[in-house]
Motif scaffolding. Structure first.
Motif, mmCIF file in Angstrom:
data_model
loop_
_atom_site.group_PDB
_atom_site.id
_atom_site.type_symbol
_atom_site.label_atom_id
_atom_site.label_comp_id
_atom_site.label_asym_id
_atom_site.label_seq_id
_atom_site.Cartn_x
_atom_site.Cartn_y
_atom_site.Cartn_z
ATOM 1 N N ILE A 113 63.815 44.773 67.104
ATOM 2 C CA ILE A 113 63.915 43.408 66.632
ATOM 3 C C ILE A 113 62.680 42.653 67.090
ATOM 4 C CG2 ILE A 113 65.346 41.347 66.594
ATOM 5 C CD1 ILE A 113 66.606 43.893 65.441
ATOM 6 N N VAL A 114 61.889 42.220 66.143
ATOM 7 C CA VAL A 114 60.626 41.575 66.461
ATOM 8 C C VAL A 114 60.823 40.063 66.505
ATOM 9 C CG1 VAL A 114 58.251 41.206 65.719
ATOM 10 C CG2 VAL A 114 59.334 43.427 65.392
ATOM 11 N N THR A 115 60.452 39.460 67.618
ATOM 12 C CA THR A 115 60.517 38.011 67.728
ATOM 13 C C THR A 115 59.157 37.396 67.441
ATOM 14 O OG1 THR A 115 62.271 38.166 69.366
ATOM 15 C CG2 THR A 115 61.094 36.089 69.244
ATOM 16 N N ARG A 116 58.114 37.971 67.979
ATOM 17 C CA ARG A 116 56.753 37.509 67.688
ATOM 18 C C ARG A 116 55.892 38.717 67.371
ATOM 19 N NH1 ARG A 116 55.087 32.231 69.480
ATOM 20 N NH2 ARG A 116 56.794 31.086 70.428
ATOM 21 N N SER A 117 55.067 38.573 66.365
ATOM 22 C CA SER A 117 54.217 39.693 65.977
ATOM 23 C C SER A 117 52.956 39.754 66.822
ATOM 24 C CB SER A 117 53.837 39.571 64.496
ATOM 25 O OG SER A 117 53.189 38.334 64.266
ATOM 26 N N ALA A 118 52.507 38.618 67.316
ATOM 27 C CA ALA A 118 51.316 38.560 68.156
ATOM 28 C C ALA A 118 51.341 37.256 68.911
ATOM 29 C CB ALA A 118 50.055 38.663 67.296
ATOM 30 N N ALA A 119 50.495 37.184 69.936
ATOM 31 C CA ALA A 119 50.469 35.970 70.745
ATOM 32 C C ALA A 119 50.113 34.767 69.884
ATOM 33 C CB ALA A 119 49.461 36.125 71.880
ATOM 34 N N GLY A 120 50.951 33.745 69.975
ATOM 35 C CA GLY A 120 50.678 32.523 69.227
ATOM 36 C C GLY A 120 51.158 32.538 67.793
ATOM 37 N N THR A 121 51.643 33.685 67.298
ATOM 38 C CA THR A 121 52.166 33.742 65.939
ATOM 39 C C THR A 121 53.584 34.283 65.978
ATOM 40 O OG1 THR A 121 51.343 35.995 65.588
ATOM 41 C CG2 THR A 121 49.869 34.172 65.019
ATOM 42 N N ARG A 122 54.295 34.080 64.874
ATOM 43 C CA ARG A 122 55.679 34.507 64.815
ATOM 44 C C ARG A 122 55.916 35.443 63.644
ATOM 45 N NH1 ARG A 122 59.120 28.984 66.050
ATOM 46 N NH2 ARG A 122 58.470 28.752 68.215
ATOM 47 N N ASP A 123 56.769 36.403 63.870
ATOM 48 C CA ASP A 123 57.226 37.283 62.809
ATOM 49 C C ASP A 123 58.736 37.377 62.954
ATOM 50 O OD1 ASP A 123 57.483 39.044 60.776
ATOM 51 O OD2 ASP A 123 56.646 40.763 61.837
ATOM 52 N N PRO A 150 68.225 30.481 59.158
ATOM 53 C CA PRO A 150 66.909 30.973 58.756
ATOM 54 C C PRO A 150 65.909 30.774 59.890
ATOM 55 C CG PRO A 150 67.875 29.619 57.021
ATOM 56 C CD PRO A 150 68.764 29.482 58.220
ATOM 57 N N SER A 151 64.812 31.488 59.847
ATOM 58 C CA SER A 151 63.804 31.355 60.886
ATOM 59 C C SER A 151 63.233 29.939 60.882
ATOM 60 C CB SER A 151 62.671 32.352 60.654
ATOM 61 O OG SER A 151 61.967 32.041 59.464
ATOM 62 N N ALA A 152 62.610 29.564 61.994
ATOM 63 C CA ALA A 152 62.013 28.231 62.088
ATOM 64 C C ALA A 152 60.991 28.019 60.976
ATOM 65 C CB ALA A 152 61.364 28.046 63.458
ATOM 66 N N LYS A 153 60.232 29.050 60.669
ATOM 67 C CA LYS A 153 59.231 28.929 59.606
ATOM 68 C C LYS A 153 59.885 28.651 58.266
ATOM 69 C CE LYS A 153 55.464 31.428 57.340
ATOM 70 N NZ LYS A 153 54.691 32.693 57.281
ATOM 71 N N SER A 154 60.990 29.347 57.969
ATOM 72 C CA SER A 154 61.687 29.139 56.700
ATOM 73 C C SER A 154 62.278 27.733 56.614
ATOM 74 C CB SER A 154 62.799 30.178 56.531
ATOM 75 O OG SER A 154 62.260 31.480 56.417
ATOM 76 N N LEU A 155 62.855 27.263 57.721
ATOM 77 C CA LEU A 155 63.427 25.919 57.742
ATOM 78 C C LEU A 155 62.344 24.860 57.567
ATOM 79 C CD1 LEU A 155 66.010 26.345 60.638
ATOM 80 C CD2 LEU A 155 66.543 25.949 58.225
ATOM 81 N N ASP A 156 61.222 25.067 58.215
ATOM 82 C CA ASP A 156 60.108 24.134 58.101
ATOM 83 C C ASP A 156 59.601 24.071 56.661
ATOM 84 O OD1 ASP A 156 58.087 22.359 59.045
ATOM 85 O OD2 ASP A 156 56.668 24.018 59.075
ATOM 86 N N THR A 157 59.460 25.240 56.046
ATOM 87 C CA THR A 157 58.995 25.304 54.660
ATOM 88 C C THR A 157 59.995 24.650 53.715
ATOM 89 O OG1 THR A 157 57.797 27.369 55.115
ATOM 90 C CG2 THR A 157 58.271 26.851 52.804
ATOM 91 N N PHE A 158 61.281 24.915 53.935
ATOM 92 C CA PHE A 158 62.328 24.313 53.100
ATOM 93 C C PHE A 158 62.258 22.789 53.159
ATOM 94 C CE2 PHE A 158 66.544 22.328 53.128
ATOM 95 C CZ PHE A 158 66.998 22.643 51.854
ATOM 96 N N SER A 159 62.189 22.234 54.348
ATOM 97 C CA SER A 159 62.164 20.780 54.510
ATOM 98 C C SER A 159 60.927 20.176 53.858
ATOM 99 C CB SER A 159 62.208 20.424 55.997
ATOM 100 O OG SER A 159 63.361 20.952 56.614
ATOM 101 N N TYR A 160 59.786 20.820 54.065
ATOM 102 C CA TYR A 160 58.543 20.304 53.494
ATOM 103 C C TYR A 160 58.604 20.284 51.974
ATOM 104 C CZ TYR A 160 53.673 20.191 52.005
ATOM 105 O OH TYR A 160 52.502 19.883 51.371
ATOM 106 N N ARG A 161 59.082 21.357 51.382
ATOM 107 C CA ARG A 161 59.137 21.431 49.931
ATOM 108 C C ARG A 161 60.122 20.416 49.351
ATOM 109 N NH1 ARG A 161 59.099 28.042 49.017
ATOM 110 N NH2 ARG A 161 56.875 28.346 49.520
#
Length: 360
Positions: free
Chosen positions: A81-91, A257-268
């Motif tokens: 289960i991947v929480t972050r793909s690299a330092a400072g980024t999220r997967d 949903p992931s934080a990124k998905s929620l952020d994108t949903f709200s923005y759109r």
């Protein structure tokens, strides 16, 4: 009492009955959503499946093919289960959300949505009956605006579901706030059916107020996504830092949903409805010119409508700027929606202006 007056009174009573009936069905939907989250949050299989990354799946497939080519028995490794793909980024993949997880959880979720559809239809019938009782647009006062607003909010949510968008995670919060909105409307804001003052007798009532209601309902959905984004983002940050969230937080937040998905949903959502809010202000100015002989007079409602517009414009600009993505932009979005709420409740109740004649 004339026949017409008796008919209008009967229609008003029917409207009230339908609104109260919708509240009863929404209450059932609320408990069904609770059951959905309780049973669905126990699905380890569902959470694990949702957390699979493309790389983990591909690695497993390669190992299986290698073992098969070698003539051996393939034993797939447990996907990580991947929480972050690299330092400072999220997967971080989306969690199963309120869209399954277990058979029982998914069953309750479908029941909740079905009950919400029934409640929406009953509530919409109440709004139509109210309009028929006064023979005008059903948003001449705060009571009528409130029942129409929550109807449109639920309709927007159901439309997203009909478009096969995975937004069932909004359901519980939506039904809760709709019940709160209808409770306040029927107890505190209720106003008997009556005709409008002459200034409101205009086709601009249908245009200006209807677009304001649609904007508010969609802005509300964006605010829910933004609020949940902040919680989910904190949850992911804690996991990435090696922390262990509480059991309750894990059982709820890992299903969103992931934080990124929620952020994108709200923005759109906010970006899509912002042009309509711009049109709402312009339409209001044109109507003011027809009704009062001036397009802008610094009335409190006009001022706060413009403040709301500026707040959302700042959010959209900040969201498009790399340095203000994420939590900072999310705070701006919540402030903007707070301005809209104050424009609706605060200005109408506590501030006196030209928009106060419609009554509470």
């Amino acid at each position: 009492m004339s026949l017409a007056a008796a008919t209008n009174e009967n229609l008003a009573n029917i409207s009230n009955t339908l609104i109260y009936s919708s509240m009863a069905v929404y209450t059932l939907a609320f408990f069904a959503h609770i059951a959905e989250w309780v049973f669905g949050s126990r699905s380890k299989v569902g959470r694990t499946a949702a957390a699979l990354t493309g790389s983990a799946t591909a690695d497993s497939a390669v190992k299986a093919q290698t073992a098969q080519n070698a003539g051996g028995t393939a034993v797939l490794d447990r996907p990580r289960i991947v929480t972050r793909s690299a330092a400072g980024t999220r997967d971080v993949p989306d969690g199963p959300g309120a869209a399954g997880g277990t058979f029982k959880g998914d069953l309750w979720g479908r029941i909740a949505v079905s009950l919400t559809v029934v409640a929406f239809a009953v509530q919409a019938g109440g709004v139509v009956a109210r309009a028929a009782s006064v023979q005008r647009a059903p948003w001449g006062n705060m009571y009528e605006f409130s029942i129409t607003f929550s109807t449109v909010a639920v309709g927007a949510y159901l439309l997203l579901l009909a478009l096969r968008k995975n937004v069932r995670w909004i359901g519980l919060l939506l039904v809760t706030t709709v019940l709160l909105d209808l409770g306040i409307a029927t107890t505190t804001l209720y106003t008997d059916s009556d005709q409008l003052v002459p200034a409101l007798h205009s086709y601009w009532l249908w245009i200006h107020v209807s677009t304001a209601i649609i904007c508010g309902a969609v802005f509300y959905l964006g605010a829910v996504g933004t609020l949940l984004y902040l919680f989910r983002d904190s949850y992911e940050n804690k996991l990435a830092g090696g922390g262990t969230p509480g059991r309750f937080a894990s059982s709820v937040l890992e299903r969103l949903p992931s934080a990124k998905s929620l952020d994108t949903f709200s923005y759109r959502i906010n970006a899509a409805v912002f042009p309509l809010w711009t049109f709402t202000i312009i339409a209001g100015a044109i109507w003011a010119g027809d009704a009062w002989g001036r397009y802008w007079g610094w009335d409190p409602k006009e001022v706060w409508s413009f403040i709301t517009w500026v707040a959302y414009a700042c959010y959209l600009h900040a969201r498009a700027t790399a340095g203000w993505k994420g939590r900072k932009a999310a705070y701006l979005a919540l402030i903007a929606f707070g301005c809209w709420l104050f424009n609706y409740y605060g200005v109408n109740i506590f501030v006196t202006g030209k928009h106060s004649y419609a009554g509470v």
